[in-house]
Design an enzyme around this catalytic site. Structure first.
Site: not given
Ligand code: AQP
Length: 334
Positions: A118, A200, A203
């Site tokens: 990030k 990955k 969002k």
């Molecule tokens: N691509 C993925 N495959 C499997 N699990 C996923 N998770 C997110 N993307 C995938 C799981 O969903 C939860 C999301 O939690 P978060 O939003 O706090 O964390 P993150 O992993 O940072 O999610 P994003 O979508 O990647 O958000 P941004 O882009 O804002 O950083 C967690 O349990 C994660 O493992």
């Protein structure tokens, strides 16, 4: 004969309202949350304080928090069975975070993969919040004395750090915190981007992302365009066929079939039919969720009541843990 009192295990997890909920967060986290809610004491959160570690538009953040709550319920999380709340409504999260920050090493935080990624993505805005994100996450989990944290594979490192912090604290002050385990699904732990299967699905990177609330025609189009490879064989081989393997994983997770059965099903017919079938499976999986989310979103008063009640219930548990921590540290009671 005396009956043993078995304590129900506790579960905590949360998702940032930093974008629309995706197929990744559904497969990696929410699906598992659902499965656990009848058997365990579950606390599920919308972690808005985490979302502001990168810039958010205020109006959009407000809208996303409400939409995410509606989606949690539409995905099957039952407010009668689990606690659903918004992180910033329970101030103990930030209070404990300061304390735990004093029991976390700079070096530990520097090694976190998510921070490294990030800080590259947001090179012009590498905040202290982005750096201490895992401490706040540890507070979220430890406040509720969670035994397990259902997350996707990318969050394993953060849960492990949370254990290390808890262990360090317990080592000084006795048994204060329960040590949590990450609960990572067997299929769908890491869903990859449809446009770049080396990354990955996230969002905050809408390209290659399928959202829970996408319309069927958009889902169909996204799968049609999904990156595969120059072969024509549908085979599970994440190393040399990341795109096809990701689609097989999505298909298996969406239909409940095994990856081997999915490979057999698409042995003939080429990539076109395969991609369309994966898209259709996801459309059918998300259709009831989208319809129910839309219905819930038209009843704002219901959603507000839900998050208020959730915060009250969460607060009772969080307060108990924080009081214990204050006492152990030697803070005078108010
Ligand atoms: N691509 C993925 N495959 C499997 N699990 C996923 N998770 C997110 N993307 C995938 C799981 O969903 C939860 C999301 O939690 P978060 O939003 O706090 O964390 P993150 O992993 O940072 O999610 P994003 O979508 O990647 O958000 P941004 O882009 O804002 O950083 C967690 O349990 C994660 O493992």
């Amino acid at each position: 004969m005396e009956e043993a009192i078995v304590r129900k295990k506790k579960i905590f997890s949360g998702i940032q309202p930093s974008g629309e909920l995706t197929l990744g967060s559904y497969m990696g986290a929410i699906r598992n949350w659902n499965a656990l809610q009848s058997e365990y004491d579950c606390v599920y959160c919308i972690v808005d304080l985490h979302a502001i570690t990168v810039r958010q538009d205020p109006a959009q953040l407000r809208r996303r928090c409400l939409t995410q709550l509606a989606q949690y319920v539409a995905c099957g999380l039952d407010p009668e069975k689990c606690i659903l709340f918004i992180q910033s409504h329970v101030p103990e999260h930030t209070e404990l975070s300061w304390i735990l920050g004093c029991y976390t090493q700079f070096g530990e935080l520097s090694r976190m993969t998510q921070f490294k990624q990030k800080s590259q993505q947001h090179a012009d805005n590498i905040t202290a919040g982005l750096f201490t994100y895992p401490v706040l996450m540890a507070s979220d989990i430890l406040l509720y004395q969670a035994d397990a944290v259902p997350v996707g594979a990318d969050q394993k490192q953060h849960v492990e750090l949370c254990r290390d912090i808890a262990q360090r604290f317990n080592g000084v002050y006795g048994d204060v915190f329960t040590l949590p385990e990450p609960l990572i699904p067997q299929v769908g732990a890491r869903i990859m981007s449809l446009s770049n299967p080396a990354n990955k699905m996230s969002k905050s990177e809408p390209d290659g992302c399928v959202n829970l609330l996408d319309k069927p025609e958009d889902i169909r189009r996204k799968f049609k365009r999904a990156v595969t490879d120059s072969e024509t064989v549908v085979r599970f081989d994440p190393e040399s066929k990341p795109g096809v393997s990701n689609l097989l994983t999505i298909y298996a997770a969406a239909t409940g079939k095994t990856i081997t059965d999915a490979e057999t099903e698409f042995v003939a017919g080429g990539y076109g039919n395969f991609k369309a079938a994966v898209g259709d499976a996801v459309i059918e999986l998300f259709r009831p969720i989208r319809e129910e989310s839309e219905r819930l979103l038209s009843d704002k008063a219901y959603l507000e009541g839900l998050y208020r009640l959730g915060a009250e219930r969460a607060h009772v548990i969080a307060q108990k843990t924080l009081r214990k921590v204050h006492k152990k540290l030697g803070f005078l009671p108010r």
